[in-house]
Design a protein around this motif. Structure first.
Motif, PDB file in Angstrom:
ATOM      1  N   GLY A 180      11.975  38.390 102.604  1.00  0.00           N
ATOM      2  CA  GLY A 180      11.754  39.577 103.434  1.00  0.00           C
ATOM      3  C   GLY A 180      12.128  40.853 102.850  1.00  0.00           C
ATOM      4  O   GLY A 180      12.158  41.971 103.464  1.00  0.00           O
ATOM      5  N   GLN A 221      12.942  46.357 110.393  1.00  0.00           N
ATOM      6  CA  GLN A 221      12.346  45.530 111.535  1.00  0.00           C
ATOM      7  C   GLN A 221      12.495  46.517 112.851  1.00  0.00           C
ATOM      8  O   GLN A 221      11.560  46.445 113.488  1.00  0.00           O
ATOM      9  N   ARG A 222      13.355  47.301 113.037  1.00  0.00           N
ATOM     10  CA  ARG A 222      13.457  48.297 113.979  1.00  0.00           C
ATOM     11  C   ARG A 222      12.484  49.398 113.922  1.00  0.00           C
ATOM     12  O   ARG A 222      11.869  49.357 115.036  1.00  0.00           O
ATOM     13  N   SER A 272       9.528  48.585 112.442  1.00  0.00           N
ATOM     14  CA  SER A 272       8.305  47.871 112.765  1.00  0.00           C
ATOM     15  C   SER A 272       8.058  47.930 114.021  1.00  0.00           C
ATOM     16  O   SER A 272       6.891  47.730 114.593  1.00  0.00           O
ATOM     17  N   GLY A 312       5.861  42.357 116.554  1.00  0.00           N
ATOM     18  CA  GLY A 312       6.785  41.267 117.302  1.00  0.00           C
ATOM     19  C   GLY A 312       6.191  41.480 118.779  1.00  0.00           C
ATOM     20  O   GLY A 312       6.647  40.361 119.603  1.00  0.00           O
TER      21      GLY A 312
END
Length: 264
Positions: free
Chosen positions: A196, A251-252, A254, A260
């Protein structure tokens, strides 16, 4: 009277919440359409309740129905809402808080990169208050095989796009540490996708160490990269330490683009 009004209001709110749950289910299911039974089982609703909700959503064109299969899908009004959200989604604006946080927590330069064809360019950066630091040139294109941000974007492209890049583009060396061997780069790209994030030690800029993670959209396509970079003499030993914070920030970001919502 007040108690009755409060009870009616509570029921109305509950109805709206159930309708939203149904609408959101279509967004995260990963299927093009759903049946009444599937919706009821997933949300714990009776078939009668699902029918009432779908009828209301259909009246606002948020849901459409196939009369042949008797299955339901997102309607044109829902699609319009999605497009309106994306049209108002400014990548740099959303990334700015994450860049500030990354720079403050790491004590190094935090950057945002975007892809432009076979290249990658820096779109924004936040630099730390240190004399010895990494500064990047915004808007300058760099190849997708050199540096952490470039490699993480390349690694998260589709397999066909990766093959086209590796077979049709010459892997020029920007420094003596740039990976120019196709087989070696393929192995590294597979590792990057698995863990990742990508790292670089002087591959694009001599003396720099960097770590980068991908920003993905609703469909899981890479749209950007977040990175933290610093002088090798100071930052090389901290790459593993900073990896979780860079990945979490990506990730936040994204999630702001819908990644998600389908259960990834």
């Amino acid at each position: 009277m007040a108690d009755e009004q409060e009870e009616v209001g509570s029921r109305s709110v509950a109805s709206v919440e159930r309708a939203m749950d149904v609408l959101l289910l279509f967004g995260r299911s990963g299927q093009p359409d759903l049946g009444v039974t599937e919706i009821g089982n997933e949300l714990g609703l009776t078939k009668a309740a699902v029918h009432r909700i779908l009828t209301a959503l259909r009246s606002r064109r948020l849901i459409s129905a196939d009369p042949t299969t008797r299955r339901y899908a997102l309607g044109p009004a829902a699609v319009a809402l999605g497009r309106a959200y994306l049209a108002r989604t400014d990548l740099r604006l959303l990334a700015a808080p994450e860049l500030r946080t990354l720079s403050a927590e790491s004590g190094e330069t935090a950057t945002l990169s975007v892809r432009r064809g076979d290249t990658r360019l820096y779109a924004d950066q936040v630099v730390p208050p240190q004399d010895l630091r990494i500064d990047v040139a915004l808007g300058t294109p760099y190849p997708l095989h050199a540096g952490a941000s470039s490699k993480v974007i390349l690694a998260f492209l589709g397999d066909e796009e990766i093959d086209v890049y590796l077979t049709q583009r010459h892997l020029d060396a920007l420094t003596d540490r740039t990976v120019t061997n196709t087989a070696k780069l393929r192995k590294e790209l597979a590792l990057i996708r698995k863990r990742g994030y990508a790292t670089s030690l002087g591959e694009r800029q001599e003396g720099a160490a960097a770590i980068a993670a991908p920003v993905l959209d609703y469909d899981g396509c890479v749209i950007a990269a977040l990175s933290v970079a610093g002088p090798q003499s100071r930052f090389r030993s901290r790459l593993s330490e900073c990896a979780p914070m860079v990945v979490a920030a990506a990730q936040r970001l994204s999630a702001e683009f819908g990644f998600g919502d389908k259960g990834e």
